[in-house]
Design a protein around this motif. Structure first.
Motif: not given
Length: 242
Positions: A150-166
């Motif tokens: 699951a880590m690659p999925l979580i990593e992808t989601l974390c990066v995408h969220l960071f880009r959204k909120v930043s």
């Protein structure tokens, strides 16, 4: 990778993109984290280690107030081993993967006190922003259940969220990067079906190192952090289908 998991990731990213506020995007993100037992989430940039105003770089504080106050009052930031590793590495890691023998006494104290506040284990997804310095998305709880796959999925989601909120990424994925070649689309299509590099090598009749070279080119073209992220971006650009 499983088609169902990839489609769910794609849908979650679409929901985050459609969120009208950062708060709504974070709610969606935290809902996914909760499935893995992760609760206390922090999203922050990293100023220099001894910056007394380090908390100015925080984008989202999901820590308990008690732990935040303890962390700040004890001056843990310069000694936090998770922060130190996230500065130097772009690879996600579990807290329990920190080398116990390599921690300083103050670093060990940070982790021991975090455990006392119900954060016994967690994950860190480092984010390295061009020209802006390192950042991290981290989440923890008293007991987590994150399967290795699951880590690659979580990593992808974390990066995408960071880009959204930043506000780091404002352009549409459709406008990013160069179009993929037919061979790159074919290779990525097989990756989306869960095939390993060795599988793809056999299917396409090419060497494994050639598959890896194609994947590097794909990630560069799509500005993707891993092959899962590349698949999601290619789906959003209608370059592949599943």
């Amino acid at each position: 990778m499983m088609n169902a998991a990839l489609l769910e990731l794609f849908a979650t990213i679409s929901d985050i993109d459609a969120a009208s506020t950062s708060e709504r995007a974070l709610k969606i993100f935290e809902g996914v984290l909760h499935r893995f037992g992760l609760h206390s989430c922090l999203i922050t940039g990293f100023p220099v280690p001894h910056d007394s105003e380090w908390h100015r770089a925080i984008l989202h504080d999901g820590w308990s107030r008690e732990w935040f106050m303890r962390y700040e009052s004890e001056g843990h930031f310069p000694h936090d081993p998770c922060a130190a590793r996230s500065r130097l590495s772009a690879k996600p890691f579990f807290w329990h993967q920190l080398p116990a023998g390599g921690l300083t006494p103050r670093g060990r104290l940070v982790m021991d006190e975090a455990a006392e506040f119900g954060m016994k284990d967690g994950i860190c997804v480092p984010i390295h922003v061009p020209l802006a310095g390192p950042a991290v998305v981290t989440a923890a709880s008293d007991r987590i259940d994150v399967p290795p796959g699951a880590m690659p999925l979580i990593e992808t989601l974390c990066v995408h969220l960071f880009r959204k909120v930043s506000g780091w990424e404002n352009r549409s994925d459709r406008d990013e990067g160069s179009p993929l070649t037919p061979r790159e689309r074919e290779l990525l299509q097989w990756s989306a079906q869960g095939k390993t590099n060795e599988d793809i090598s056999c299917i396409l009749g090419i060497a494994t190192h050639t598959v890896e070279s194609h994947q590097r080119n794909i990630r560069d073209k799509l500005d993707a952090i891993n092959i899962v992220h590349a698949v999601v971006k290619a789906l959003r650009r209608d370059e592949i289908q599943i």
